[in-house]
Design a protein around this motif. Structure first.
Motif, short mmCIF file in Angstrom:
data_model
loop_
_atom_site.label_atom_id
_atom_site.label_comp_id
_atom_site.label_asym_id
_atom_site.label_seq_id
_atom_site.Cartn_x
_atom_site.Cartn_y
_atom_site.Cartn_z
N VAL A 181 15.51 30.59 -21.71
CA VAL A 181 15.42 29.16 -21.41
C VAL A 181 16.81 28.56 -21.33
O VAL A 181 17.11 27.77 -20.43
N LYS A 182 17.68 28.92 -22.26
CA LYS A 182 19.02 28.33 -22.30
C LYS A 182 19.90 28.88 -21.18
O LYS A 182 20.84 28.20 -20.75
N THR A 183 19.60 30.08 -20.66
CA THR A 183 20.52 30.73 -19.70
C THR A 183 20.79 29.95 -18.42
O THR A 183 21.97 29.83 -18.04
N PRO A 184 19.86 29.42 -17.63
CA PRO A 184 18.41 29.53 -17.66
C PRO A 184 17.96 30.60 -16.68
O PRO A 184 18.52 30.76 -15.59
N MET A 185 16.93 31.34 -17.04
CA MET A 185 16.38 32.38 -16.19
C MET A 185 15.18 31.84 -15.42
O MET A 185 14.36 31.12 -15.99
N TRP A 186 15.08 32.18 -14.14
CA TRP A 186 13.88 31.84 -13.39
C TRP A 186 12.71 32.59 -14.01
O TRP A 186 12.83 33.76 -14.37
N PRO A 187 11.54 31.98 -14.24
CA PRO A 187 11.10 30.64 -13.82
C PRO A 187 11.20 29.59 -14.93
O PRO A 187 10.48 28.61 -14.90
N LEU A 188 12.08 29.83 -15.94
CA LEU A 188 12.22 28.89 -17.06
C LEU A 188 13.40 27.94 -16.83
O LEU A 188 13.95 27.39 -17.77
N HIS A 189 13.74 27.73 -15.58
CA HIS A 189 14.95 27.01 -15.22
C HIS A 189 14.73 25.54 -14.87
O HIS A 189 15.70 24.81 -14.67
N SER A 190 13.49 25.09 -14.79
CA SER A 190 13.21 23.82 -14.11
C SER A 190 13.82 22.60 -14.79
O SER A 190 13.96 21.54 -14.17
N TRP A 191 14.24 22.75 -16.06
CA TRP A 191 14.90 21.62 -16.73
C TRP A 191 16.32 21.42 -16.22
O TRP A 191 16.86 20.31 -16.29
N LEU A 192 16.93 22.47 -15.68
CA LEU A 192 18.36 22.42 -15.38
C LEU A 192 18.71 21.49 -14.22
O LEU A 192 19.63 20.66 -14.37
#
Length: 517
Positions: free
Chosen positions: A230-241
């Motif tokens: 999430v912090k990296t952010p890695m797809w698909p956990l990137h949508s906050w960035l």
């Protein structure tokens, strides 16, 4: 040296407390606001100087050995210790953090973002710096988690209070995503500590997973990896960035891209790879698959944003480019080879330098034109920065070609080494699968070049300024001071990569092999 490292970690925190106190009468200058902004420049400058002294005093003949260590018992019942130290992996990230924090403080002294009192702004900036520096310096799993979480609150307020349109929604999205990921990560860290009988990261890395069963390692890697992804952010956990970058003030975007994203990938290298190698080997192909999906997705999103008529925001485009660039970092880590991990660490530093510079430049363009909308900037004849603000246009073009990985600049080496690592992954990993990932990643470099060159064409090129249009200012003195170090280091890292690889390679070799330190 151990006191110097402790000072580097704790100094900004003490500076944050001092920033909230009334300034002494002789130091107020023209106004209290000016005094507290000057205080921020002074504290971050002292920390940067201390980091440089630490780097100069570092034993470069033994970069794999933890140096400047402090080891003090803190919570005896849980055997949690205040354990600090740096090696060839963490030292470059420590110096990069100190440099970007200083440049952001310097930039803010002359161009303070609109919002509440500068006192709170400077204090939050210093707390953020302290938490990030601590993340790269601590050697205890519990302390790592606490430092990892320390940065969330100041970044939330920097976005929510000093950001632009949509700042509150973006700040909430940032905090919710990262907090939820952190809860899962904490469970994984506690599982390792309880099963291994220690939270000491050096002892755990030396053991190299021998004290943990394969099932424990798999569960721990899944839990810790989700939080770090999430912090990296890695797809698909990137949508906050993209939302966070679009809404954040310029210095917030610089720090978010330049150092906060590195905390996730650093956790993979420092914790997951050496402490749970069997679990990492299980998930490595999936991590690589998500990494190359992020490379392609980030590039396609940028191409969609840069297309005429799409109303794409330039800050949002750079944010999506970070998803792609961090995909190369994750791909290098997933190979579990010295070549790939060295490439990941090099790409980490290069991304911090180049993307930090890009966000500074995009912020300057937005200040001058009042918008970062690409269609508005391009207009009928293009923003034509080459003709209207030639130094600003040249710097933007330089940062763009550095970001696309032009040989001779910093962006080239990390991505190349990550692809080389995928060409020959670690034993036990499927070579045909990683060759496929390498081919997809290589195709992603072409897409990256395409959208960045389109950005340069639309923003930098164009016709002459129409009669009656107000001229825009070129690069100012304070901007030149804040941006020059990033330009110089981008060129230095590109032309002389051995400076960085000479630090990281012995440490990476030791980390992957385990054994005595």
């Amino acid at each position: 040296m151990q006191f110097l490292l402790a000072f580097i970690v704790a100094g900004p925190l003490l500076g944050a407390v001092a920033a909230l106190l009334p300034a002494p009468p002789g130091l107020k200058g023209k106004s209290p606001d000016q005094a507290v902004l000057r205080h921020g420049v002074t504290v971050t400058g002292v920390i940067l100087l201390a980091a440089i002294v630490l780097a100069l005093g570092f034993d470069h003949a033994h970069p794999s050995r933890m140096q400047a260590t402090t080891d003090i018992s803190w919570i005896r019942a849980l055997d949690v210790r205040i354990h600090l130290g740096v090696d060839g992996i963490s030292l470059p990230l420590l110096v990069l953090t100190a440099l970007l924090a200083f440049l952001c403080a310097l930039y803010s002294y002359f161009k303070m973002p609109s919002g509440p009192s500068p006192k709170a702004f400077v204090a939050l900036l210093l707390v953020l710096e302290s938490g990030t520096l601590a993340t790269f310096a601590v050697l205890d799993l519990v302390l790592f988690f606490l430092a990892f979480e320390t940065v969330l609150i100041p970044m939330y307020f920097l976005i929510a209070r000093w950001g632009g349109a949509g700042r509150r929604a973006a700040a909430w999205k940032f905090i919710l995503y990262t907090l939820l990921g952190s809860v899962v990560m904490l469970l994984g860290l506690l599982l390792i500590g309880v099963k291994a009988g220690t939270f000491d990261m050096v002892a755990l890395a030396t053991d190299n997973g021998r004290g943990l069963t394969t099932s424990v390692q798999v569960i721990a890697v899944l839990a810790i990896g989700l939080g770090l992804a999430v912090k990296t952010p890695m797809w698909p956990l990137h949508s906050w960035l993209p939302d966070a970058h679009t809404a954040a003030p310029t210095v917030g975007s610089v720090l978010l891209a330049g150092v906060l994203l590195k905390m996730g990938t650093y956790g993979f290298v420092r914790i997951v790879l050496p402490i749970a190698p069997d679990g990492m080997r299980t998930f490595a192909p999936y991590l690589a698959a998500f990494a190359v999906a992020g490379i392609i997705y980030g590039s396609l999103a940028c191409l969609a944003l840069v297309r005429p008529g799409s109303k794409g925001d330039l800050k949002r485009l750079i944010a999506y480019s970070s998803v792609g660039h961090m995909g190369f970092v994750l791909l290098g880590i997933a190979t579990m080879t010295p070549t790939g991990v060295n490439g990941a660490l090099f790409a980490n530093i290069a991304h911090g330098l180049v993307t930090g510079l890009l966000f500074f430049l995009v912020g300057a363009v937005k200040d001058r034109y009042g918008t970062a909308d690409l269609d508005t900037l391009a207009g009928a004849t293009g923003a034509a920065l080459y003709g209207r603000a030639p130094r600003l246009g040249a710097l933007l073009a330089f940062a763009a070609v550095a970001s696309l990985g032009l040989p001779g600049l910093a962006g080239f080496w990390g991505e190349m080494l990550a692809l080389f690592g995928a060409f020959a992954p670690a034993e036990g990993l499927s070579r045909p699968a990683f060759l496929t990932f390498m081919a997809i990643g290589a195709f992603g470099t072409l897409l990256t070049a395409a959208y960045l060159l389109l950005v340069v064409r639309r923003v930098c090129m164009g016709g002459p300024r129409p009669a009656g249009e107000t001229a825009i200012a070129d690069v100012q003195g304070y901007e030149f001071a804040a941006w020059t170090p990033l330009v110089a280091l981008t060129v230095l890292a590109g032309l002389w990569p051995a400076v960085l690889l000479g630090l990281t390679d012995p440490a990476v070799q030791q980390l992957l092999a385990g054994g005595p330190r």
